[in-house]
Design a protein around this motif. Structure first.
Motif, PDB file in Angstrom:
ATOM      1  N   PRO A  32      26.023  15.693   3.878  1.00  0.00           N
ATOM      2  CA  PRO A  32      27.334  15.758   4.524  1.00  0.00           C
ATOM      3  C   PRO A  32      28.488  15.513   3.560  1.00  0.00           C
ATOM      4  CG  PRO A  32      25.776  14.579   5.909  1.00  0.00           C
ATOM      5  CD  PRO A  32      25.086  14.824   4.599  1.00  0.00           C
ATOM      6  N   SER A  33      28.297  14.574   2.608  1.00  0.00           N
ATOM      7  CA  SER A  33      29.382  14.297   1.662  1.00  0.00           C
ATOM      8  C   SER A  33      29.620  15.491   0.747  1.00  0.00           C
ATOM      9  CB  SER A  33      29.055  13.057   0.832  1.00  0.00           C
ATOM     10  OG  SER A  33      27.858  13.256   0.095  1.00  0.00           O
ATOM     11  N   ALA A  34      28.543  16.191   0.369  1.00  0.00           N
ATOM     12  CA  ALA A  34      28.698  17.365  -0.485  1.00  0.00           C
ATOM     13  C   ALA A  34      29.444  18.464   0.248  1.00  0.00           C
ATOM     14  CB  ALA A  34      27.330  17.861  -0.945  1.00  0.00           C
ATOM     15  N   LYS A  35      29.115  18.659   1.531  1.00  0.00           N
ATOM     16  CA  LYS A  35      29.769  19.718   2.299  1.00  0.00           C
ATOM     17  C   LYS A  35      31.246  19.443   2.495  1.00  0.00           C
ATOM     18  CE  LYS A  35      25.565  21.116   4.727  1.00  0.00           C
ATOM     19  NZ  LYS A  35      24.863  21.214   6.027  1.00  0.00           N
ATOM     20  N   ALA A  36      31.643  18.193   2.382  1.00  0.00           N
ATOM     21  CA  ALA A  36      33.054  17.853   2.541  1.00  0.00           C
ATOM     22  C   ALA A  36      33.878  18.239   1.326  1.00  0.00           C
ATOM     23  CB  ALA A  36      33.195  16.362   2.815  1.00  0.00           C
ATOM     24  N   ARG A  37      33.216  18.392   0.173  1.00  0.00           N
ATOM     25  CA  ARG A  37      33.942  18.784  -1.034  1.00  0.00           C
ATOM     26  C   ARG A  37      34.227  20.276  -1.003  1.00  0.00           C
ATOM     27  NH1 ARG A  37      29.674  15.725  -3.290  1.00  0.00           N
ATOM     28  NH2 ARG A  37      28.801  17.609  -4.218  1.00  0.00           N
ATOM     29  N   PRO A  38      35.366  20.731  -1.533  1.00  0.00           N
ATOM     30  CA  PRO A  38      35.654  22.172  -1.548  1.00  0.00           C
ATOM     31  C   PRO A  38      34.682  22.917  -2.451  1.00  0.00           C
ATOM     32  CG  PRO A  38      37.273  20.972  -2.830  1.00  0.00           C
ATOM     33  CD  PRO A  38      36.455  19.943  -2.119  1.00  0.00           C
ATOM     34  N   ALA A  39      34.201  24.043  -1.986  1.00  0.00           N
ATOM     35  CA  ALA A  39      33.278  24.861  -2.768  1.00  0.00           C
ATOM     36  C   ALA A  39      34.055  25.755  -3.724  1.00  0.00           C
ATOM     37  CB  ALA A  39      32.421  25.722  -1.855  1.00  0.00           C
ATOM     38  N   VAL A  40      33.542  25.876  -4.954  1.00  0.00           N
ATOM     39  CA  VAL A  40      34.069  26.836  -5.927  1.00  0.00           C
ATOM     40  C   VAL A  40      32.904  27.728  -6.326  1.00  0.00           C
ATOM     41  CG1 VAL A  40      35.146  27.161  -8.178  1.00  0.00           C
ATOM     42  CG2 VAL A  40      35.790  25.195  -6.766  1.00  0.00           C
ATOM     43  N   ARG A  41      33.003  29.003  -5.971  1.00  0.00           N
ATOM     44  CA  ARG A  41      31.912  29.958  -6.200  1.00  0.00           C
ATOM     45  C   ARG A  41      32.107  30.651  -7.541  1.00  0.00           C
ATOM     46  NH1 ARG A  41      33.453  33.280  -1.126  1.00  0.00           N
ATOM     47  NH2 ARG A  41      35.436  32.689  -2.080  1.00  0.00           N
ATOM     48  N   VAL A  42      31.055  30.622  -8.371  1.00  0.00           N
ATOM     49  CA  VAL A  42      31.113  31.207  -9.717  1.00  0.00           C
ATOM     50  C   VAL A  42      30.150  32.387  -9.772  1.00  0.00           C
ATOM     51  CG1 VAL A  42      30.891  30.802 -12.181  1.00  0.00           C
ATOM     52  CG2 VAL A  42      31.653  28.939 -10.684  1.00  0.00           C
ATOM     53  N   ALA A  43      30.675  33.580  -9.980  1.00  0.00           N
ATOM     54  CA  ALA A  43      29.859  34.788 -10.026  1.00  0.00           C
ATOM     55  C   ALA A  43      29.343  35.035 -11.439  1.00  0.00           C
ATOM     56  CB  ALA A  43      30.660  35.998  -9.556  1.00  0.00           C
ATOM     57  N   LEU A  44      28.042  35.209 -11.573  1.00  0.00           N
ATOM     58  CA  LEU A  44      27.444  35.551 -12.857  1.00  0.00           C
ATOM     59  C   LEU A  44      27.619  37.029 -13.125  1.00  0.00           C
ATOM     60  CD1 LEU A  44      24.086  33.545 -12.738  1.00  0.00           C
ATOM     61  CD2 LEU A  44      26.396  32.761 -13.338  1.00  0.00           C
ATOM     62  N   ASP A  45      27.655  37.363 -14.409  1.00  0.00           N
ATOM     63  CA  ASP A  45      27.859  38.758 -14.779  1.00  0.00           C
ATOM     64  C   ASP A  45      26.553  39.524 -14.851  1.00  0.00           C
ATOM     65  OD1 ASP A  45      27.221  37.010 -16.835  1.00  0.00           O
ATOM     66  OD2 ASP A  45      27.939  38.375 -18.348  1.00  0.00           O
ATOM     67  N   PHE A  46      25.450  38.820 -14.959  1.00  0.00           N
ATOM     68  CA  PHE A  46      24.156  39.496 -14.972  1.00  0.00           C
ATOM     69  C   PHE A  46      23.058  38.482 -14.742  1.00  0.00           C
ATOM     70  CE2 PHE A  46      20.906  42.538 -16.303  1.00  0.00           C
ATOM     71  CZ  PHE A  46      21.403  43.706 -15.738  1.00  0.00           C
ATOM     72  N   THR A  47      21.823  38.899 -14.946  1.00  0.00           N
ATOM     73  CA  THR A  47      20.675  38.016 -14.763  1.00  0.00           C
ATOM     74  C   THR A  47      20.911  36.684 -15.464  1.00  0.00           C
ATOM     75  OG1 THR A  47      19.248  39.967 -14.753  1.00  0.00           O
ATOM     76  CG2 THR A  47      18.184  37.833 -15.084  1.00  0.00           C
ATOM     77  N   PRO A  48      20.624  35.553 -14.821  1.00  0.00           N
ATOM     78  CA  PRO A  48      20.826  34.255 -15.467  1.00  0.00           C
ATOM     79  C   PRO A  48      20.172  34.182 -16.841  1.00  0.00           C
ATOM     80  CG  PRO A  48      20.330  33.934 -13.151  1.00  0.00           C
ATOM     81  CD  PRO A  48      20.149  35.403 -13.432  1.00  0.00           C
ATOM     82  N   ALA A 265      14.775  29.719 -17.387  1.00  0.00           N
ATOM     83  CA  ALA A 265      13.547  30.508 -17.384  1.00  0.00           C
ATOM     84  C   ALA A 265      13.123  30.825 -15.954  1.00  0.00           C
ATOM     85  CB  ALA A 265      12.439  29.763 -18.116  1.00  0.00           C
ATOM     86  N   LYS A 266      13.261  29.876 -15.066  1.00  0.00           N
ATOM     87  CA  LYS A 266      12.912  30.088 -13.664  1.00  0.00           C
ATOM     88  C   LYS A 266      13.909  31.024 -12.979  1.00  0.00           C
ATOM     89  CE  LYS A 266      12.273  27.582  -9.302  1.00  0.00           C
ATOM     90  NZ  LYS A 266      12.283  26.223  -8.653  1.00  0.00           N
ATOM     91  N   GLU A 267      15.198  30.796 -13.205  1.00  0.00           N
ATOM     92  CA  GLU A 267      16.238  31.578 -12.545  1.00  0.00           C
ATOM     93  C   GLU A 267      16.257  33.034 -13.017  1.00  0.00           C
ATOM     94  OE1 GLU A 267      18.212  30.820 -10.121  1.00  0.00           O
ATOM     95  OE2 GLU A 267      17.877  28.655  -9.938  1.00  0.00           O
ATOM     96  N   SER A 268      15.816  33.285 -14.248  1.00  0.00           N
ATOM     97  CA  SER A 268      15.902  34.635 -14.809  1.00  0.00           C
ATOM     98  C   SER A 268      14.938  35.611 -14.160  1.00  0.00           C
ATOM     99  CB  SER A 268      15.627  34.588 -16.317  1.00  0.00           C
ATOM    100  OG  SER A 268      14.257  34.302 -16.552  1.00  0.00           O
ATOM    101  N   GLY A 269      13.927  35.104 -13.503  1.00  0.00           N
ATOM    102  CA  GLY A 269      12.990  35.990 -12.830  1.00  0.00           C
ATOM    103  C   GLY A 269      11.967  36.618 -13.747  1.00  0.00           C
ATOM    104  N   GLY A 270      11.683  36.010 -14.889  1.00  0.00           N
ATOM    105  CA  GLY A 270      10.623  36.567 -15.726  1.00  0.00           C
ATOM    106  C   GLY A 270      10.781  36.384 -17.215  1.00  0.00           C
ATOM    107  N   ALA A 271      11.792  35.637 -17.666  1.00  0.00           N
ATOM    108  CA  ALA A 271      12.001  35.510 -19.106  1.00  0.00           C
ATOM    109  C   ALA A 271      10.909  34.678 -19.768  1.00  0.00           C
ATOM    110  CB  ALA A 271      13.368  34.891 -19.389  1.00  0.00           C
ATOM    111  N   GLY A 272      10.477  33.602 -19.124  1.00  0.00           N
ATOM    112  CA  GLY A 272       9.467  32.740 -19.726  1.00  0.00           C
ATOM    113  C   GLY A 272      10.095  31.707 -20.634  1.00  0.00           C
ATOM    114  N   LEU A 273       9.373  30.609 -20.849  1.00  0.00           N
ATOM    115  CA  LEU A 273       9.923  29.505 -21.626  1.00  0.00           C
ATOM    116  C   LEU A 273      10.152  29.865 -23.088  1.00  0.00           C
ATOM    117  CD1 LEU A 273       7.964  26.427 -20.228  1.00  0.00           C
ATOM    118  CD2 LEU A 273      10.409  26.869 -20.037  1.00  0.00           C
ATOM    119  N   ALA A 274       9.224  30.590 -23.696  1.00  0.00           N
ATOM    120  CA  ALA A 274       9.368  30.907 -25.125  1.00  0.00           C
ATOM    121  C   ALA A 274      10.602  31.761 -25.370  1.00  0.00           C
ATOM    122  CB  ALA A 274       8.116  31.615 -25.633  1.00  0.00           C
ATOM    123  N   LEU A 275      10.796  32.780 -24.547  1.00  0.00           N
ATOM    124  CA  LEU A 275      11.962  33.650 -24.701  1.00  0.00           C
ATOM    125  C   LEU A 275      13.254  32.878 -24.439  1.00  0.00           C
ATOM    126  CD1 LEU A 275      13.340  36.380 -25.067  1.00  0.00           C
ATOM    127  CD2 LEU A 275      12.840  36.880 -22.670  1.00  0.00           C
TER     128      LEU A 275
END
Length: 325
Positions: A32-48, A265-275
């Motif tokens: 509830p405390s988090a929802k009370a703070r104003p949201a600022v949405r940041v759009a990514l330009d491509f795959t994380p 690595a998780k958010e990229s959808g397939g990059a893997g840890l080494a990459l």
């Protein structure tokens, strides 16, 4: 290139062609405390990827809460366009290639640069091993994404080396730079040396990189944060808070890269840890945790941009960027 990868962004292995659907709300808590703070949405330009790590870290580690906002990451779709997300009201801040900012401002789009995620150009012409220098591309096929900034990017490098840009056959390949090179469908592509370049090295293949700042460009900040001028006027406090949180995120990533590497690595959808680890290592020397916009550097970039024909006239740095946030 200068495509929304970070603009001109990012094909991360074969899985990158299947970018996650556009989605808000990643990161932070849902109390509830988090929802009370104003949201600022940041759009990514491509795959994380590693460039975006400070944004994710700010939401993950509570830096946004310390600045009394809620950062939400807006992911790209299969045809990423962070500027469109910004202008349509689906985002409040966008990650954007600085060249695409210049093009948008040249068309009168009411946006402004507010911070720099990196302090050096990331663009390169990545070419087959047989292409020993840019002018060897005369008469050959070069893959481009289809965005308007790609052609001038290729032209700037080729002509600086004395080549005949007019003889090059541009082939639209979308964002499939890696597969186009591996399949030998084209002789070269405009891409990011810190993303596609690292992917190709991880695949064990040798390609040549012609980095734009080795062919006449100054060392400008390739990837910037932008917002609509109307949003900045109405919510300057939120913009300043978001930048403060992302700065904290950048410092956290530099001090403790392990969690950031695993997250990207998780958010990229397939990059893997080494990459992902290799991409972080490539970026580390050119990341400024302060997100600083340097006016003299931007003025040199603006003059160069007009010289190579990327825009009709040099960007007005005082109007296109907001300093001191």
């Amino acid at each position: 290139m200068w495509r929304p990868r970070s603009a001109r962004s990012v094909v991360l292995l074969a899985a990158a062609a299947l970018a996650a659907p556009l989605l808000g709300g990643c990161g932070g808590d849902s109390s509830p405390s988090a929802k009370a703070r104003p949201a600022v949405r940041v759009a990514l330009d491509f795959t994380p990827n590693a460039v975006h790590a400070p944004i994710f870290a700010a939401a993950r580690d509570g830096a946004d809460a310390r600045h009394d906002i809620r950062l939400q990451v807006v992911r790209p779709g299969s045809q990423p366009d962070s500027l469109k997300a910004l202008l349509s009201g689906r985002a409040d801040i966008a990650v954007l290639d600085i060249q695409d900012l210049a093009i948008a401002r040249g068309k009168g789009v009411p946006v402004a640069g507010i911070g720099a995620l990196v302090e050096r150009p990331l663009g390169a012409l990545i070419a087959q091993p047989s292409v020993r220098r840019p002018r060897d591309l005369d008469g050959q096929r070069v893959g481009v994404s289809g965005l308007p900034s790609d052609g001038p990017f290729v032209k700037a490098i080729v002509q600086h080396d004395g080549g005949d840009f007019g003889s090059i056959h541009q082939v639209t390949i979308g964002f499939a730079a890696v597969s186009a090179l591996l399949g030998k469908k084209v002789a070269a592509v405009p891409a990011f040396w810190n993303v596609e370049g690292i992917v190709l090295k991880q695949r064990g293949r040798t390609f040549r990189e012609f980095r734009i700042d080795d062919y006449g460009a100054p060392r400008f900040p390739e990837v910037v944060l932008v917002t609509k001028t109307a949003y900045l006027q109405a919510h300057r406090d939120r913009v300043e808070a978001a930048l403060g949180a992302i700065r904290d995120g950048a410092k956290d990533v530099r001090a403790h890269p392990g969690p950031a590497i695993r997250e990207i690595a998780k958010e990229s959808g397939g990059a893997g840890l080494a990459l992902t680890r290799a991409q972080f290592a490539a970026l580390r020397p050119i990341v400024d945790p302060q997100l600083t916009l340097h006016r003299p550097i931007l003025e040199a970039w603006a003059a160069w941009l007009a010289k190579v024909g990327q825009v009709r006239q040099a960007p007005d740095i005082g109007a296109d960027f907001v300093f001191g946030l």
